[in-house]
Design an enzyme around this catalytic site. Structure first.
Site, PDB file in Angstrom:
ATOM      1  CG  ASP A 122      12.274  78.618  97.624  1.00 51.89           C
ATOM      2  OD1 ASP A 122      12.657  78.574  96.363  1.00 51.89           O
ATOM      3  OD2 ASP A 122      12.927  78.743  98.460  1.00 51.89           O
ATOM      4  CD  GLU A 123      15.595  80.730  93.778  1.00 54.27           C
ATOM      5  OE1 GLU A 123      16.591  81.558  93.525  1.00 54.27           O
ATOM      6  OE2 GLU A 123      15.783  79.348  93.671  1.00 54.27           O
TER       7      GLU A 123
END
Length: 418
Positions: A122-123
């Site tokens: 998620d990053e």
DNA sequence: TCTGGGGTCCTAGGACCC
DNA sequence: TCTGGGGTCCTAGGACCC
């Protein structure tokens, strides 16, 4: 000046801060797993929601900000989270769904620049130095990115922009949730030095405690300490890095093609296990999953590691380097079992068992995989087993298996591994 | 309070070789 | 006899991150 925004950043004009030096973006999805679940469960919006497995030994993997307001944090045991927030709705994780949304947002990032380095599901870091001519300042790019992610996925993210990776990451963290924080190069030290040492990348509980005993509270304290003193305290590598980070120095560039170095699976049993049959059954399952992932990545592994965690939470790893690298489940399994049998487990209850393939290298290309519509990738030995069962041992030679016999195994395609 | 599962990186000692 | 030095590989453990 820095711009901080939640909904606020849309009210601050892009020109109020000169972002031209802040060419590295760190984009971090807000409460990612929980936010994805809310897309399917809009009635839960505004409520405390926790994502966690269903075993009695689960921990929180993600929590909405409403749950965090009660003190719920990720990695916290679910039992504790329930005490803090009895009203929380607990949803079991759906990994495939998160992977799907991850691919969607990463693909939006790659529309902005090919220089995207995913850090986790998620990053990601983005180097937008080369995109400025086409798309405008990093500040403008970051705003556009946030709007697109929201419009196309319904998810919010936070963005930090700075001239180095780690400052960009700190900035995104401090802008959360749904924010944007730009740190122009000349503001770096002013931003950094008041932060607690624990904010730095690589400073966790143990290091923060050890530094605290020596009077180090803020990043500024570290900057005021000679490099060799820091190295004496926390080690050569960590001390040198800490000193550089405290002065805003981080030479790492955004690397879009980082390679995986190990592949493993582990499992904590719902209740501790002593039965060797159950342990081996788990190892076999894990070995197969490891092998499948190795071959899918086109890798072989030279070192197999076994991990055991006992009832008292002490944890050991035992590893062995093979004479020949492998991506075959049976080899991985045999090696893991051998390591297991070398341990004295008399009267010991085992909480967790796991297997990991290390020392990865590109596969030589002489192994086979079988693609089944039902099972996905399986390996050559299983192809052989299935073929032998069907045609008898004498009828099968590996050479005939390759490409020719697939019509006899309906729904399957046989291919050499990449 | 009672601790998941996926990883990366660093340290340190011993083996081994030149 | 009482002890070099550097380089690399292997193994175990631990800190750390998401």
């Amino acid at each position: 000046m820095s711009v901080k925004g939640g909904q606020g950043d849309r009210q601050v004009s892009a020109e109020s801060v000169d972002s031209s030096s802040a060419t590295i973006l760190h984009v971090d999805m807000d409460a990612f797993f929980a936010s994805v679940e809310l897309l399917d469960r809009p009635e839960l919006r505004g409520k405390p929601v926790i994502i966690a497995g269903e075993s009695g030994r689960s921990v929180v993997t993600s929590a909405t900000y409403e749950a965090r307001a009660f003190g719920v944090r990720s990695a916290m045991p679910v039992s504790q989270a329930k005490r803090l927030c009895p009203a929380a709705v607990i949803i079991p994780p759906h990994g495939a769904k998160y992977a799907h949304y991850s691919r969607r947002v990463m693909s939006i990032f790659r529309d902005v620049t090919p220089l995207v380095e995913p850090l986790s599901i998620d990053e990601a870091f983005l180097d937008v130095a080369g995109a400025r001519r086409l798309l405008g300042s990093p500040g403008i790019i970051a705003r556009g990115l946030r709007e697109r992610v929201l419009a196309e996925t319904g998810l919010t993210c936070s963005v930090g922009a700075a001239s180095t990776k780690f400052v960009a990451k700190l900035a995104s963290t401090r802008s959360k949730p749904d924010g944007l924080l730009i740190i122009p190069a000349e503001d770096t030290l002013g931003f950094l030095h008041p932060l607690p040492v624990g904010a730095l990348w690589g400073v966790g509980k143990a290091t923060a405690e050890s530094l605290g005993k020596r009077g180090m509270r803020t990043v500024g304290d570290l900057a005021a300490t000679p490099r060799d003193v820091l190295q004496k305290w926390v080690g050569v590598a960590a001390g040198g890095r800490l000193y550089d980070l405290a002065w805003g120095r981080d030479p790492r560039s955004v690397d879009p093609e980082s390679v995986e170095k190990s592949v493993g699976h582990e499992n904590t049993f719902a209740t501790d296990v002593s039965d060797p049959v159950l342990l081996r059954r788990e190892l076999l399952d894990q070995s197969e999953r490891v092998a499948v992932r190795l071959r899918a990545a086109g890798h072989v592994s030279r070192t197999i590691a076994l991990k055991l965690r006992f009832a008292d939470f002490t944890t050991i790893t035992r590893s062995r380097t093979l004479s020949e690298p492998t991506s075959v489940a049976r080899r991985i399994y045999e090696q893991a079992v051998e390591l297991l049998e070398e341990q004295d487990l008399v009267g010991r209850r085992i909480r967790l068992i796991g297997v990991r393939a290390e020392q990865l290298a590109p596969a030589g290309g002489d192994s086979l995989s079988l693609w089944s519509e039902d099972d996905g990738w399986r390996e050559a030995e299983q192809v052989m087993d299935a073929a032998v069962e069907r045609f008898g041992r004498g009828a099968i030679r590996p050479a005939t298996l390759l490409g020719k016999q697939t019509r006899d195994l309906p729904g399957h395609t046989i291919r050499p591994d990449a």
